[in-house]
Design a protein around this motif. Structure first.
Motif, short mmCIF file in Angstrom:
data_model
loop_
_atom_site.label_atom_id
_atom_site.label_comp_id
_atom_site.label_asym_id
_atom_site.label_seq_id
_atom_site.Cartn_x
_atom_site.Cartn_y
_atom_site.Cartn_z
N ILE A 116 -0.59 -38.22 12.78
CA ILE A 116 -0.26 -37.59 11.50
C ILE A 116 0.31 -36.20 11.73
O ILE A 116 1.33 -35.81 11.14
CB ILE A 116 -1.49 -37.55 10.56
N VAL A 117 -0.35 -35.42 12.59
CA VAL A 117 0.12 -34.07 12.89
C VAL A 117 1.53 -34.12 13.48
O VAL A 117 2.41 -33.34 13.07
CB VAL A 117 -0.86 -33.35 13.85
N GLU A 118 1.75 -35.03 14.41
CA GLU A 118 3.08 -35.12 15.02
C GLU A 118 4.14 -35.52 14.00
O GLU A 118 5.23 -34.97 13.98
CB GLU A 118 3.05 -36.09 16.19
N HIS A 119 3.80 -36.48 13.13
CA HIS A 119 4.78 -36.97 12.16
C HIS A 119 5.00 -35.97 11.03
O HIS A 119 6.12 -35.57 10.73
CB HIS A 119 4.34 -38.32 11.60
N ASP A 120 3.92 -35.56 10.38
CA ASP A 120 4.03 -34.72 9.18
C ASP A 120 4.43 -33.28 9.47
O ASP A 120 5.09 -32.65 8.67
CB ASP A 120 2.72 -34.73 8.39
N TYR A 121 4.00 -32.77 10.60
CA TYR A 121 4.25 -31.36 10.91
C TYR A 121 5.30 -31.17 12.00
O TYR A 121 5.60 -30.05 12.39
CB TYR A 121 2.95 -30.66 11.31
N LYS A 122 5.82 -32.30 12.51
CA LYS A 122 6.84 -32.25 13.58
C LYS A 122 6.34 -31.37 14.72
O LYS A 122 7.04 -30.53 15.26
CB LYS A 122 8.18 -31.72 13.07
N PHE A 123 5.08 -31.59 15.10
CA PHE A 123 4.41 -30.80 16.13
C PHE A 123 4.00 -31.74 17.25
O PHE A 123 3.22 -32.68 17.02
CB PHE A 123 3.18 -30.11 15.52
N LYS A 124 4.51 -31.53 18.44
CA LYS A 124 4.18 -32.39 19.58
C LYS A 124 2.82 -31.97 20.14
O LYS A 124 2.67 -30.89 20.71
CB LYS A 124 5.26 -32.26 20.66
N VAL A 125 1.82 -32.82 19.97
CA VAL A 125 0.47 -32.54 20.45
C VAL A 125 0.40 -32.87 21.93
O VAL A 125 0.72 -33.99 22.33
CB VAL A 125 -0.58 -33.36 19.67
N LEU A 126 -0.03 -31.90 22.72
CA LEU A 126 -0.21 -32.11 24.15
C LEU A 126 -1.66 -32.39 24.50
O LEU A 126 -1.95 -33.11 25.45
CB LEU A 126 0.27 -30.89 24.94
N ASN A 127 -2.55 -31.83 23.72
CA ASN A 127 -3.96 -32.02 23.98
C ASN A 127 -4.77 -31.58 22.76
O ASN A 127 -4.24 -30.93 21.87
CB ASN A 127 -4.39 -31.21 25.20
N HIS A 128 -6.03 -31.94 22.76
CA HIS A 128 -6.93 -31.48 21.71
C HIS A 128 -8.36 -31.55 22.24
O HIS A 128 -8.63 -32.23 23.22
CB HIS A 128 -6.79 -32.30 20.43
N ARG A 129 -9.24 -30.83 21.58
CA ARG A 129 -10.66 -30.85 21.92
C ARG A 129 -11.45 -31.03 20.63
O ARG A 129 -11.07 -30.49 19.60
CB ARG A 129 -11.10 -29.54 22.55
N LEU A 130 -12.52 -31.76 20.74
CA LEU A 130 -13.39 -31.96 19.59
C LEU A 130 -14.83 -31.79 20.05
O LEU A 130 -15.25 -32.41 21.03
CB LEU A 130 -13.19 -33.37 19.02
N THR A 131 -15.54 -30.90 19.39
CA THR A 131 -16.94 -30.63 19.76
C THR A 131 -17.80 -30.71 18.51
O THR A 131 -17.49 -30.08 17.51
CB THR A 131 -17.07 -29.23 20.39
N PHE A 132 -18.86 -31.49 18.60
CA PHE A 132 -19.84 -31.58 17.53
C PHE A 132 -21.10 -30.85 17.98
O PHE A 132 -21.55 -31.03 19.11
CB PHE A 132 -20.21 -33.04 17.24
N HIS A 133 -21.66 -30.04 17.10
CA HIS A 133 -22.92 -29.36 17.37
C HIS A 133 -23.98 -30.01 16.48
O HIS A 133 -23.77 -30.17 15.28
CB HIS A 133 -22.81 -27.86 17.04
N GLY A 134 -25.09 -30.40 17.09
CA GLY A 134 -26.14 -31.06 16.33
C GLY A 134 -27.40 -31.18 17.15
O GLY A 134 -27.66 -30.35 18.02
#
Length: 147
Positions: A116-134
């Protein structure tokens, strides 16, 4: 270890005894996210004359060569683990706020969001991080038994 040795040589570095023992500690603790100080303490048991600065330099070199990953979970401490071979993204993490345990989630939970980010925002995602605290399962069970 041979793969790492080849990567070092390709980049003009040698697998010194200090680098080898640091790598061994990382391999022996693959499921953990150790800080430089944690790694240093374990390395020192096997190689007593090593200094903390040498361990830091080794970790930075391995990170620069993309052999290991470095993550900070919001506490100001960098933690290290081996890069997942063939993985496009970093692992996601679950962090227990009670005991500090870090659990890896190897599924790419953000694949659809990334598209969605790549399509809607024309932003090429190279990486991402996701962290949950619990709170991890073990701490939940301790809490339940104390009630």
């Amino acid at each position: 270890m041979n793969t790492v040795k080849e990567q070092l040589h390709k980049s003009g570095y040698k697998l010194t005894p200090q680098r080898e023992v640091t790598l061994s500690v990382l391999l022996e603790n693959k499921s953990k996210h150790l800080s430089a100080e944690d790694i240093f303490q374990r390395v020192k048991e096997q190689y007593p004359e090593i200094g903390l600065a040498t361990v830091y330099r080794t970790l930075e070199l391995l990170y620069d060569l993309k052999i290991i990953d470095k993550a900070n979970f919001g506490d100001g401490v960098s933690r290290y683990d081996f890069k997942q071979s063939g993985a496009k993204h970093y692992n996601h993490h679950l962090i227990c706020v009670n005991c500090g345990k870090v659990i890896e989630v190897e599924d790419d939970l953000l694949y659809d969001v990334e598209k969605i980010v790549e399509h809607d925002y024309k932003f090429k995602v190279l990486n991402h991080r996701l962290t949950f605290h619990g709170v991890c399962r073990e701490c939940q069970l301790k809490d339940e038994s104390n009630e």
